[in-house]
Design a protein around this motif. Structure first.
Motif, PDB file in Angstrom:
ATOM      1  N   GLN A 150       0.825  -1.200   0.000  1.00 38.18           N
ATOM      2  CA  GLN A 150       0.000   0.000   0.000  1.00 38.18           C
ATOM      3  C   GLN A 150       0.867   1.261   0.000  1.00 38.18           C
ATOM      4  O   GLN A 150       1.953   1.285   0.561  1.00 38.18           O
ATOM      5  CB  GLN A 150      -0.911   0.016   1.230  1.00 38.18           C
ATOM      6  CG  GLN A 150      -1.783  -1.210   1.386  1.00 38.18           C
ATOM      7  CD  GLN A 150      -2.692  -1.422   0.192  1.00 38.18           C
ATOM      8  OE1 GLN A 150      -3.362  -0.499  -0.268  1.00 38.18           O
ATOM      9  NE2 GLN A 150      -2.711  -2.655  -0.315  1.00 38.18           N
ATOM     10  N   ASP A 151       0.340   2.318  -0.603  1.00 38.81           N
ATOM     11  CA  ASP A 151       1.039   3.602  -0.592  1.00 38.81           C
ATOM     12  C   ASP A 151       0.889   4.314   0.754  1.00 38.81           C
ATOM     13  O   ASP A 151       1.779   5.041   1.183  1.00 38.81           O
ATOM     14  CB  ASP A 151       0.496   4.513  -1.704  1.00 38.81           C
ATOM     15  CG  ASP A 151       0.883   4.002  -3.080  1.00 38.81           C
ATOM     16  OD1 ASP A 151       1.912   3.319  -3.179  1.00 38.81           O
ATOM     17  OD2 ASP A 151       0.140   4.263  -4.037  1.00 38.81           O
ATOM     18  N   SER A 152      -0.246   4.126   1.408  1.00 34.56           N
ATOM     19  CA  SER A 152      -0.477   4.762   2.706  1.00 34.56           C
ATOM     20  C   SER A 152      -0.136   3.797   3.836  1.00 34.56           C
ATOM     21  O   SER A 152       0.079   2.601   3.619  1.00 34.56           O
ATOM     22  CB  SER A 152      -1.938   5.206   2.820  1.00 34.56           C
ATOM     23  OG  SER A 152      -2.802   4.103   2.638  1.00 34.56           O
ATOM     24  N   THR A 153      -0.065   4.339   5.055  1.00 38.24           N
ATOM     25  CA  THR A 153       0.266   3.526   6.222  1.00 38.24           C
ATOM     26  C   THR A 153      -0.838   2.515   6.513  1.00 38.24           C
ATOM     27  O   THR A 153      -2.022   2.827   6.437  1.00 38.24           O
ATOM     28  CB  THR A 153       0.458   4.428   7.457  1.00 38.24           C
ATOM     29  OG1 THR A 153       1.526   5.324   7.207  1.00 38.24           O
ATOM     30  CG2 THR A 153       0.766   3.610   8.697  1.00 38.24           C
ATOM     31  N   THR A 154      -0.436   1.300   6.860  1.00 39.60           N
ATOM     32  CA  THR A 154      -1.398   0.253   7.198  1.00 39.60           C
ATOM     33  C   THR A 154      -1.136  -0.237   8.621  1.00 39.60           C
ATOM     34  O   THR A 154      -0.005  -0.568   8.977  1.00 39.60           O
ATOM     35  CB  THR A 154      -1.290  -0.942   6.234  1.00 39.60           C
ATOM     36  OG1 THR A 154      -1.536  -0.494   4.898  1.00 39.60           O
ATOM     37  CG2 THR A 154      -2.317  -2.020   6.596  1.00 39.60           C
ATOM     38  N   LEU A 155      -2.175  -0.253   9.420  1.00 33.07           N
ATOM     39  CA  LEU A 155      -2.112  -0.785  10.779  1.00 33.07           C
ATOM     40  C   LEU A 155      -2.600  -2.227  10.747  1.00 33.07           C
ATOM     41  O   LEU A 155      -3.760  -2.489  10.415  1.00 33.07           O
ATOM     42  CB  LEU A 155      -2.990   0.055  11.713  1.00 33.07           C
ATOM     43  CG  LEU A 155      -3.218  -0.475  13.131  1.00 33.07           C
ATOM     44  CD1 LEU A 155      -1.897  -0.622  13.880  1.00 33.07           C
ATOM     45  CD2 LEU A 155      -4.158   0.455  13.892  1.00 33.07           C
ATOM     46  N   VAL A 156      -1.708  -3.160  11.071  1.00 31.73           N
ATOM     47  CA  VAL A 156      -2.056  -4.577  11.081  1.00 31.73           C
ATOM     48  C   VAL A 156      -2.354  -4.993  12.513  1.00 31.73           C
ATOM     49  O   VAL A 156      -1.484  -4.936  13.390  1.00 31.73           O
ATOM     50  CB  VAL A 156      -0.922  -5.439  10.493  1.00 31.73           C
ATOM     51  CG1 VAL A 156      -1.237  -6.927  10.664  1.00 31.73           C
ATOM     52  CG2 VAL A 156      -0.713  -5.106   9.019  1.00 31.73           C
ATOM     53  N   GLU A 157      -3.592  -5.399  12.759  1.00 33.80           N
ATOM     54  CA  GLU A 157      -4.014  -5.843  14.089  1.00 33.80           C
ATOM     55  C   GLU A 157      -3.880  -7.356  14.165  1.00 33.80           C
ATOM     56  O   GLU A 157      -4.581  -8.097  13.493  1.00 33.80           O
ATOM     57  CB  GLU A 157      -5.458  -5.436  14.360  1.00 33.80           C
ATOM     58  CG  GLU A 157      -5.958  -5.867  15.728  1.00 33.80           C
ATOM     59  CD  GLU A 157      -7.363  -5.381  16.024  1.00 33.80           C
ATOM     60  OE1 GLU A 157      -7.986  -5.925  16.958  1.00 33.80           O
ATOM     61  OE2 GLU A 157      -7.844  -4.458  15.326  1.00 33.80           O
ATOM     62  N   ALA A 158      -2.918  -7.800  14.982  1.00 34.19           N
ATOM     63  CA  ALA A 158      -2.658  -9.235  15.130  1.00 34.19           C
ATOM     64  C   ALA A 158      -2.432  -9.515  16.606  1.00 34.19           C
ATOM     65  O   ALA A 158      -1.468  -9.015  17.194  1.00 34.19           O
ATOM     66  CB  ALA A 158      -1.442  -9.645  14.315  1.00 34.19           C
ATOM     67  N   LEU A 159      -3.297 -10.307  17.208  1.00 33.73           N
ATOM     68  CA  LEU A 159      -3.196 -10.593  18.636  1.00 33.73           C
ATOM     69  C   LEU A 159      -1.839 -11.203  18.978  1.00 33.73           C
ATOM     70  O   LEU A 159      -1.185 -11.806  18.115  1.00 33.73           O
ATOM     71  CB  LEU A 159      -4.324 -11.535  19.054  1.00 33.73           C
ATOM     72  CG  LEU A 159      -5.712 -10.905  19.168  1.00 33.73           C
ATOM     73  CD1 LEU A 159      -6.775 -11.976  19.348  1.00 33.73           C
ATOM     74  CD2 LEU A 159      -5.769  -9.901  20.305  1.00 33.73           C
ATOM     75  N   PRO A 160      -1.391 -11.047  20.226  1.00 35.60           N
ATOM     76  CA  PRO A 160      -0.088 -11.585  20.624  1.00 35.60           C
ATOM     77  C   PRO A 160       0.050 -13.074  20.326  1.00 35.60           C
ATOM     78  O   PRO A 160      -0.927 -13.817  20.307  1.00 35.60           O
ATOM     79  CB  PRO A 160      -0.070 -11.331  22.138  1.00 35.60           C
ATOM     80  CG  PRO A 160      -0.916 -10.109  22.315  1.00 35.60           C
ATOM     81  CD  PRO A 160      -2.012 -10.252  21.301  1.00 35.60           C
ATOM     82  N   ALA A 161       1.295 -13.479  20.084  1.00 43.05           N
ATOM     83  CA  ALA A 161       1.689 -14.865  19.810  1.00 43.05           C
ATOM     84  C   ALA A 161       1.364 -15.323  18.398  1.00 43.05           C
ATOM     85  O   ALA A 161       1.556 -16.487  18.070  1.00 43.05           O
ATOM     86  CB  ALA A 161       1.072 -15.828  20.825  1.00 43.05           C
ATOM     87  N   MET A 162       0.893 -14.421  17.545  1.00 40.73           N
ATOM     88  CA  MET A 162       0.680 -14.780  16.144  1.00 40.73           C
ATOM     89  C   MET A 162       1.978 -14.769  15.347  1.00 40.73           C
ATOM     90  O   MET A 162       2.034 -15.299  14.241  1.00 40.73           O
ATOM     91  CB  MET A 162      -0.326 -13.828  15.492  1.00 40.73           C
ATOM     92  CG  MET A 162      -1.754 -14.045  15.905  1.00 40.73           C
ATOM     93  SD  MET A 162      -2.862 -12.969  14.961  1.00 40.73           S
ATOM     94  CE  MET A 162      -4.447 -13.448  15.663  1.00 40.73           C
ATOM     95  N   GLY A 163       3.015 -14.113  15.891  1.00 42.76           N
ATOM     96  CA  GLY A 163       4.288 -14.056  15.187  1.00 42.76           C
ATOM     97  C   GLY A 163       4.412 -12.870  14.261  1.00 42.76           C
ATOM     98  O   GLY A 163       5.110 -12.940  13.250  1.00 42.76           O
ATOM     99  N   LYS A 164       3.777 -11.740  14.626  1.00 42.72           N
ATOM    100  CA  LYS A 164       3.806 -10.581  13.719  1.00 42.72           C
ATOM    101  C   LYS A 164       5.196  -9.972  13.603  1.00 42.72           C
ATOM    102  O   LYS A 164       5.583  -9.500  12.537  1.00 42.72           O
ATOM    103  CB  LYS A 164       2.785  -9.526  14.166  1.00 42.72           C
ATOM    104  CG  LYS A 164       2.904  -9.019  15.582  1.00 42.72           C
ATOM    105  CD  LYS A 164       1.786  -8.054  15.902  1.00 42.72           C
ATOM    106  CE  LYS A 164       1.849  -7.556  17.348  1.00 42.72           C
ATOM    107  NZ  LYS A 164       1.567  -8.651  18.299  1.00 42.72           N
ATOM    108  N   SER A 165       5.964  -9.964  14.703  1.00 37.07           N
ATOM    109  CA  SER A 165       7.315  -9.401  14.649  1.00 37.07           C
ATOM    110  C   SER A 165       8.207 -10.247  13.743  1.00 37.07           C
ATOM    111  O   SER A 165       8.928  -9.725  12.884  1.00 37.07           O
ATOM    112  CB  SER A 165       7.911  -9.313  16.056  1.00 37.07           C
ATOM    113  OG  SER A 165       7.122  -8.488  16.891  1.00 37.07           O
ATOM    114  N   TYR A 166       8.153 -11.556  13.930  1.00 33.71           N
ATOM    115  CA  TYR A 166       8.917 -12.452  13.063  1.00 33.71           C
ATOM    116  C   TYR A 166       8.406 -12.370  11.629  1.00 33.71           C
ATOM    117  O   TYR A 166       9.178 -12.477  10.669  1.00 33.71           O
ATOM    118  CB  TYR A 166       8.807 -13.888  13.572  1.00 33.71           C
ATOM    119  CG  TYR A 166       9.511 -14.896  12.691  1.00 33.71           C
ATOM    120  CD1 TYR A 166      10.895 -15.020  12.714  1.00 33.71           C
ATOM    121  CD2 TYR A 166       8.791 -15.715  11.827  1.00 33.71           C
ATOM    122  CE1 TYR A 166      11.541 -15.941  11.905  1.00 33.71           C
ATOM    123  CE2 TYR A 166       9.422 -16.634  11.014  1.00 33.71           C
ATOM    124  CZ  TYR A 166      10.799 -16.745  11.060  1.00 33.71           C
ATOM    125  OH  TYR A 166      11.441 -17.644  10.247  1.00 33.71           O
TER     126      TYR A 166
END
Length: 605
Positions: free
Chosen positions: A20-36
């Motif tokens: 996306q060209d604009s900022t996207t906020l991804v909502e992912a509950l803890p332990a889903m591995g979003k940082s990795y």
């Protein structure tokens, strides 16, 4: 629902978000591995990535993932942690006459760490201690080519350096909080404005007082408009060397001056000024200033923000005030509940307690908390670990509650913590309640909304479970309190061990997000009368095998025979005693069943 499927869905959401060209906020509950997940995305796509996160402990985690996937990486240089002139382990202010104190003062006036090193002789009359045997380690570490690295890792504040953004994709891991706030005291702000006005002929004011009292006069409107046009929207930094040695100088003085000219009064007494390019300033009724200066994220190829339980309005402001796309990995409340239950293996049980705001420590209910912990020990056969406020923990240590706890941590020390990752029995006691001025009213003012406590029909301010800050204020408060309670719940049982998975977590506060569907228990605390009755039975000559009538028990204690009878019936229902009827008046005769197991604080049903 399986974790592998969730992570596949997360990968798809991240891939779409980075396009996306604009900022996207991804909502992912803890332990889903979003940082990795963002590191994996960089490896899969080959795109250069810059990661901004909160604490240096998390840097090591990112470094490990980069090494695992063969990605070249670099931790961004940081003035406070790499310049040898600064005592990085210092917990108290440096001596006032030390070079470190002088360096910190210049840095706090808005002069960058790099400029301080380059112009050390001008600021201090001599090189810095870190420069005497060669170049400072911090300055040397700044000399690298970002293009040479697949992944750059740094703190939220380093997003202000466009060299780390240009031609790169950016991920911001968790909400940056107040990282982009500049918070001068009233005296610092007014001195900076006065200092600036002395040298700024384009404005018709000599000092702060003149500006504050005369800024609305019609005769000054043209001059003020012309000054704003000349300064423009982007600079607002005062780099004049002639002013930097003057008392009260601050590099952001033009921005503070612009705020002072543009402040608008809200209904709750707060003031707000919209300063352009995402910047805003607010001033509280107590004259506390906050200036929001978002980083220049427009320089990045794409920006993805990661959060488990986000407040979208705060994210939008923190990242510049533009539109923020919002993508949820789990699209419904039912999916979120299923994730907690089936994927994380969390059994959440909520008590009938109220909001229990425990931050200040003034409302800690030792009896209720102790009763819950006793009941859990009785049911589970083991002591639970506890997350509560720091003040509550201190009180537990002096009241006997601490002996019912296996391990404890407070809300303020949870970020990035895996202390309870393999703990299978936990309790959340009380809710955090940050200062409403900082957590709610300030963010409301930044959004140009007046937030304050509502009153009931009798004109009394609503409190506790009835607390009402209006629709927007309630939304902001829930974003802090309820989501922090849920984050605390999810600290338990994150890591499988010995074929065990998940955790049972009791929540002793009503402050859970509405979509969570917990089991329910009620907590009953013993009254003073009940404790008197039990103590009397224990101290009786007939203990433990005799019988007692209500009249015998009532003699010598502060409550009457009828109330004794009601309390003994409660003990009968809890199976602590048994009874028979007989004798004169068909009286109750009570016998011990398991009164030696009577709990100190109360019971759980």
């Amino acid at each position: 629902m399986e974790l592998s499927g969730i992570r596949d869905r997360l990968s798809s959401v991240l891939d779409t978000a980075f396009q996306q060209d604009s900022t996207t906020l991804v909502e992912a509950l803890p332990a889903m591995g979003k940082s990795y997940g963002v590191v994996k995305w960089a490896d899969t796509t080959g795109n250069p990535l810059t990661l901004f996160t909160a604490r240096s402990e998390l840097y090591k985690q990112y470094v490990g993932w980069c090494e695992e996937r063969g990605l070249s990486h670099r931790i961004l240089p940081a003035f406070h942690s790499e310049c040898e002139t600064i005592d990085h382990d210092r917990e108290s202010p440096p001596p006032e006459d030390s070079i470190e104190a002088e360096v910190r003062a210049v840095y706090e006036s808005g002069i960058s760490g790099a400029q301080i090193h380059r112009d050390a002789r001008r600021y201090f009359g001599q090189p810095l201690p870190c420069q005497r045997d060669g170049r400072c380690q911090y300055m040397e570490s700044r000399e690298f080519d970002p293009e040479s690295y697949d992944v750059l890792i740094g703190h939220y504040l380093q997003a202000h350096n466009s060299d780390y953004l240009e031609d790169r994709y950016v991920a911001i891991d968790e909400f940056p909080g107040d990282s982009y706030f500049f918070e001068p005291t009233h005296n610092e702000a007014t001195r900076a404005v006065s200092n600036y006005l002395e040298a700024e002929d384009a404005l018709p004011f000599k000092n702060w007082t003149e500006l504050d009292y005369q800024r609305h006069r019609d005769e000054y409107e043209d001059a003020i408009t012309q000054w704003k046009n000349d300064v423009g929207l982007y600079s607002h930094r005062d780099a004049r060397v002639s002013l930097q040695k003057k008392q009260g100088f601050h590099a952001h003085a033009p921005l503070l001056t612009r705020a002072a000219l543009d402040f608008e009064l809200l209904e709750n007494g707060w003031e707000v000024a919209v300063l352009g390019v995402g910047r805003r300033a607010v001033r509280s009724p107590e004259d506390e200033w906050t200036v929001l200066i978002p980083p220049p994220l427009y320089a990045a190829e794409s920006v993805v923000a990661l959060d488990g339980t986000p407040t979208i309005q705060k994210w939008r402001l923190a990242l510049g005030g533009d539109w923020v796309n919002h993508e949820e990995v789990l699209e419904s409340d039912e999916e979120k509940r299923e994730y907690l239950r089936d994927v994380l293996g969390l059994q959440i049980i909520q008590t009938d307690a109220g909001s229990k705001p425990y931050q200040s420590g003034n409302h800690v209910n030792i009896s209720s908390d102790g009763a819950l912990l006793e009941g859990i020990y009785e049911q589970e056969g083991t002591r639970p670990s506890v997350i509560t406020s720091k003040k509550a923990r201190e009180q537990y240590g002096t009241t006997g509650v601490e002996q019912l706890i296996e391990g404890a941590e407070h809300y303020g020390n949870l970020k990035g913590s895996n202390k309870f990752a393999e703990t299978r029995l936990g309790v959340i006691i009380g809710s955090p309640h940050p200062p409403e001025g900082e957590a709610v009213k300030r963010w409301g003012a930044l959004y140009k909304k007046a937030v304050g406590r509502k009153e009931n029909e009798d004109g009394e301010v609503k409190k506790g479970t009835e607390l009402d800050l209006g629709p927007f204020g309630n939304h902001l408060l829930r974003g802090v309190v309820e989501n922090e309670v849920l984050q605390a719940v999810m600290r338990f049982g994150r890591t499988p061990s010995d074929d065990e998975h998940g955790a049972t977590v009791f929540v002793h506060t009503s402050r859970l997000p509405r979509w969570v569907d917990p089991g329910r228990v009620s907590v009953t605390t013993w009254s003073g009368g009940m404790k008197e009755v039990v103590t009397t039975l224990h101290d009786s000559e007939k203990w433990p095998d005799g019988e007692w009538t209500n009249n015998e028990i009532a003699q010598g204690i502060s409550i009457g025979e009828r109330q004794v009878g009601e309390l003994m019936k409660e003990l009968d229902e809890e199976e602590y005693v048994t009874h028979r009827r007989g004798g004169r008046g068909n009286a109750y005769h009570w016998s011990n069943a398991r009164l030696e197991e009577f709990t100190e604080f109360g019971s759980v049903e």
